[in-house]
Design an enzyme around this catalytic site. Structure first.
Site, mmCIF file in Angstrom:
data_model
loop_
_atom_site.group_PDB
_atom_site.id
_atom_site.type_symbol
_atom_site.label_atom_id
_atom_site.label_comp_id
_atom_site.label_asym_id
_atom_site.label_seq_id
_atom_site.Cartn_x
_atom_site.Cartn_y
_atom_site.Cartn_z
ATOM 1 N N HIS A 109 -8.770 62.341 94.902
ATOM 2 C CA HIS A 109 -7.619 63.022 94.292
ATOM 3 C C HIS A 109 -6.648 61.993 93.695
ATOM 4 O O HIS A 109 -5.721 61.543 94.360
ATOM 5 C CB HIS A 109 -6.922 63.865 95.367
ATOM 6 C CG HIS A 109 -5.813 64.724 94.829
ATOM 7 N ND1 HIS A 109 -5.272 65.770 95.557
ATOM 8 C CD2 HIS A 109 -5.126 64.702 93.660
ATOM 9 C CE1 HIS A 109 -4.313 66.348 94.859
ATOM 10 N NE2 HIS A 109 -4.194 65.717 93.704
ATOM 11 N N HIS B 114 -4.399 60.880 89.906
ATOM 12 C CA HIS B 114 -3.949 61.185 88.542
ATOM 13 C C HIS B 114 -3.724 59.831 87.866
ATOM 14 O O HIS B 114 -2.660 59.243 88.001
ATOM 15 C CB HIS B 114 -2.638 61.960 88.556
ATOM 16 C CG HIS B 114 -2.662 63.251 89.336
ATOM 17 N ND1 HIS B 114 -2.792 64.473 88.729
ATOM 18 C CD2 HIS B 114 -2.577 63.506 90.660
ATOM 19 C CE1 HIS B 114 -2.770 65.439 89.659
ATOM 20 N NE2 HIS B 114 -2.642 64.870 90.848
ATOM 21 N N PHE B 115 -4.745 59.327 87.185
ATOM 22 C CA PHE B 115 -4.631 57.994 86.579
ATOM 23 C C PHE B 115 -4.010 58.049 85.177
ATOM 24 O O PHE B 115 -3.867 57.029 84.516
ATOM 25 C CB PHE B 115 -5.993 57.289 86.562
ATOM 26 C CG PHE B 115 -6.331 56.579 87.875
ATOM 27 C CD1 PHE B 115 -5.507 56.691 88.994
ATOM 28 C CD2 PHE B 115 -7.477 55.793 87.979
ATOM 29 C CE1 PHE B 115 -5.818 56.033 90.196
ATOM 30 C CE2 PHE B 115 -7.787 55.121 89.177
ATOM 31 C CZ PHE B 115 -6.962 55.246 90.277
ATOM 32 N N ARG B 116 -3.649 59.266 84.719
ATOM 33 C CA ARG B 116 -2.767 59.435 83.543
ATOM 34 C C ARG B 116 -3.368 59.122 82.182
ATOM 35 O O ARG B 116 -2.628 59.121 81.180
ATOM 36 C CB ARG B 116 -1.477 58.627 83.715
ATOM 37 C CG ARG B 116 -0.688 58.879 84.997
ATOM 38 C CD ARG B 116 -0.255 60.302 85.103
ATOM 39 N NE ARG B 116 0.790 60.501 86.120
ATOM 40 C CZ ARG B 116 0.990 61.654 86.748
ATOM 41 N NH1 ARG B 116 0.222 62.700 86.479
ATOM 42 N NH2 ARG B 116 1.948 61.776 87.638
ATOM 43 N N ASN C 165 -4.820 66.950 84.713
ATOM 44 C CA ASN C 165 -3.542 67.205 84.031
ATOM 45 C C ASN C 165 -3.089 66.024 83.177
ATOM 46 O O ASN C 165 -2.049 65.422 83.387
ATOM 47 C CB ASN C 165 -2.455 67.640 85.014
ATOM 48 C CG ASN C 165 -2.175 66.601 86.092
ATOM 49 O OD1 ASN C 165 -3.015 65.756 86.392
ATOM 50 N ND2 ASN C 165 -0.995 66.655 86.669
ATOM 51 N N HIS D 12 -4.960 73.830 94.145
ATOM 52 C CA HIS D 12 -3.555 73.538 94.440
ATOM 53 C C HIS D 12 -2.945 74.889 94.798
ATOM 54 O O HIS D 12 -2.784 75.735 93.934
ATOM 55 C CB HIS D 12 -2.889 72.914 93.206
ATOM 56 C CG HIS D 12 -1.436 72.618 93.364
ATOM 57 N ND1 HIS D 12 -0.896 71.362 93.186
ATOM 58 C CD2 HIS D 12 -0.391 73.407 93.702
ATOM 59 C CE1 HIS D 12 0.409 71.405 93.402
ATOM 60 N NE2 HIS D 12 0.742 72.643 93.706
ATOM 61 N N HIS E 269 -4.185 68.728 99.111
ATOM 62 C CA HIS E 269 -2.871 68.371 99.684
ATOM 63 C C HIS E 269 -2.254 69.468 100.550
ATOM 64 O O HIS E 269 -1.132 69.912 100.321
ATOM 65 C CB HIS E 269 -1.884 67.888 98.609
ATOM 66 C CG HIS E 269 -1.811 68.692 97.343
ATOM 67 N ND1 HIS E 269 -1.736 70.050 97.334
ATOM 68 C CD2 HIS E 269 -1.815 68.299 96.042
ATOM 69 C CE1 HIS E 269 -1.685 70.461 96.077
ATOM 70 N NE2 HIS E 269 -1.745 69.419 95.276
ATOM 71 N N ASP F 276 -3.506 61.308 96.153
ATOM 72 C CA ASP F 276 -2.766 62.087 95.155
ATOM 73 C C ASP F 276 -1.894 61.136 94.324
ATOM 74 O O ASP F 276 -0.755 61.456 93.988
ATOM 75 C CB ASP F 276 -1.936 63.199 95.813
ATOM 76 C CG ASP F 276 -1.521 64.285 94.824
ATOM 77 O OD1 ASP F 276 -1.831 64.156 93.618
ATOM 78 O OD2 ASP F 276 -0.871 65.254 95.251
ATOM 79 N N HIS G 160 5.025 58.208 88.332
ATOM 80 C CA HIS G 160 5.971 58.472 87.247
ATOM 81 C C HIS G 160 6.791 57.201 87.062
ATOM 82 O O HIS G 160 6.972 56.440 88.015
ATOM 83 C CB HIS G 160 6.900 59.638 87.612
ATOM 84 C CG HIS G 160 6.175 60.935 87.763
ATOM 85 N ND1 HIS G 160 5.692 61.657 86.701
ATOM 86 C CD2 HIS G 160 5.827 61.634 88.873
ATOM 87 C CE1 HIS G 160 5.090 62.752 87.126
ATOM 88 N NE2 HIS G 160 5.145 62.754 88.453
#
Ligand code: DOR
Ligand code: ZN
Ligand code: ZN
Length: 423
Positions: free
Chosen positions: A18, A20-22, A52, A140, A194, A267, A271
């Site tokens: 899980h 989020h490497f963007r 996402n 989620h 999560h 996770d 940011h």
């Protein structure tokens, strides 16, 4: 090349299912090269990335494009969860099990999550297709506002039947209860992401015991923080789902102890500090943590399950960060425990070394960590991916990580779940 692992632990390369490497679209928060450096510095050799991004990774074509962008820029091997957008389910028509580790759904969400699937008809279609194509769903499922309301009105019920009764009013519980009915109808295999609340753990454990093909993860930060310890960090620990109370955290550790929990994800959702430097209500939810995953879990195990021996702690790490995710997502090429014939994903860990987390040690592009200033115990020294050294005490190897493939996920039959209290 010779490596001296004397007095250290040799574990299978860790899997973070899980992250989020963007990439693409949010490279001002993180990029794949820096995130994959942080991963191998954390002993991780394999990641599964969430959809996402911008554009949203909701078609097999976009998975291919993402793969192309990452190719040549990754120290870790990688796979993808594919997303779905409400009212646009047709990309699922061509979806085959080799395309994605799972189909990721938002059942509820932060107001910035535009992709919440809440129409019964959409859910029916997705659950039916996922079962047909033998792909698991990752969910989620929590809604913070409704969970709080629910808690004021209800005590924690312990059986599925009472969950079903209160389902229409109860947020996290409502979302999960609702999908359990679809699991029973189609035999779809689900993995709830999560998980943060006592109620949700109770419900999922009960369902798993009743034979439902359900599993769940929690995250390192939910095991580490509680409302009190997170308060001083302000927007840095703003998350969706939120950090909860001590009782919830204790329930999560109990699921670690009992073995009910399948995996722990980072996770990793970085940011920019600038984006976090606003009012709490305006700040985006999410924090980085792929590099800190193993140290946080090991340190937490020592603190919250002090009865475990050193070997038992390391076994928990292997089960939650390697075997659990490898089996859950049926990762081919046998990622997971060290056995003859595997592809030599290995991490050498000094489980006694103390790491005082400092910004200078972090490889994530975002440059901050919620654990800064803390002493964590247990540090990966050397990470080997498919026989190649990709991390050795501050030195990195080749950015030649590969795409994973996945074996089909069997569909549960009606008989398997017929012990259900829904009867
Ligand atoms: O806290 C979160 N951050 N929750 C999500 O669902 C998305 C994630 C992100 O991508 O930032
Ligand atoms: Zn999520
Ligand atoms: Zn996430």
């Amino acid at each position: 090349q010779e490596l001296d692992a004397g007095g250290k632990y040799v574990l299978p390369g860790l899997i973070d299912s899980h992250v989020h490497f963007r990439t693409p679209g949010y490279e001002h928060k993180e990029n794949w090269e820096s995130a994959s450096k942080a991963a191998v510095a954390g002993g991780i050799t394999t990641v599964l990335d969430m959809p996402n991004t911008d554009p949203y990774t909701d078609t097999t074509e976009r998975i291919r494009q993402k793969d192309k962008l990452i190719h040549g820029h990754s120290l870790v091997d990688y796979g993808f969860h594919i997303g779905v957008v409400p009212g646009k389910l047709h990309p699922l028509d061509g979806l085959q099990q080799e395309h994605a580790a799972s189909i990721k759904l938002f059942l509820t969400g932060h107001r910035t999550a535009r992709n919440v699937i809440d129409l019964d008809a959409d859910l029916e279609t997705i659950f039916r297709l996922a079962a047909q194509r033998q792909i698991p769903l990752t969910l989620h499922a929590e809604d913070d506002a409704v969970l709080h309301l629910y808690r004021r009105v209800h005590r924690t019920p312990n059986d599925l039947a009472s969950y079903e009764l209160i389902a229409p009013r109860s947020g996290a519980i409502a979302a999960v209860s609702r999908v359990l009915r679809l699991v029973r109808k189609y035999g779809t295999s689900i993995h709830v992401l999560h998980v943060s609340s006592e109620e949700e753990v109770d419900l999922l454990e009960t369902a798993a015991r009743a034979g439902y093909p359900v599993s769940f993860e929690t995250t390192a930060h939910q095991l580490w923080f509680d409302l009190e310890s997170a308060a001083s960090l302000g927007t840095k620990t703003k998350l969706s789902p939120a950090i909860r109370g001590k009782r919830d955290r204790a329930r999560l550790w109990e699921a670690v102890r009992s073995g009910a929990l399948t995996s722990v994800g980072s996770d990793h959702a970085p940011h920019a500090l600038k984006e976090k430097a606003v009012d709490f209500s305006e700040a985006p939810p999410g924090l980085p943590g792929v590099q800190e995953l193993l140290p946080v879990l090991l340190t937490g195990l020592g603190r919250h399950l002090p009865e475990l021996s050193r070997d038992e702690r390391l076994s928990k790490v292997v089960s939650l960060l390697a075997d659990g995710p490898a089996n859950r997502f049926r990762l081919n090429h046998l990622k997971g425990s060290l056995r003859p014939g595997l592809d030599a994903d290995i991490v050498i860990v000094d489980d006694e070394q103390v790491w005082e987390v400092g910004a200078k040690d972090l490889y994530s592009f975002c440059g901050w960590s919620p654990y800064e200033g803390l002493p964590l115990t247990g540090v990966p020294l050397v990470t080997i991916r498919r026989g190649q050294i990709v991390f050795d005490r501050g030195q990195f190897g080749k950015f030649d990580g590969r795409t994973l493939s996945y074996a089909p996920t069997p569909v549960a039959t009606f008989e398997q779940v017929s012990g259900s209290p829904f009867h």
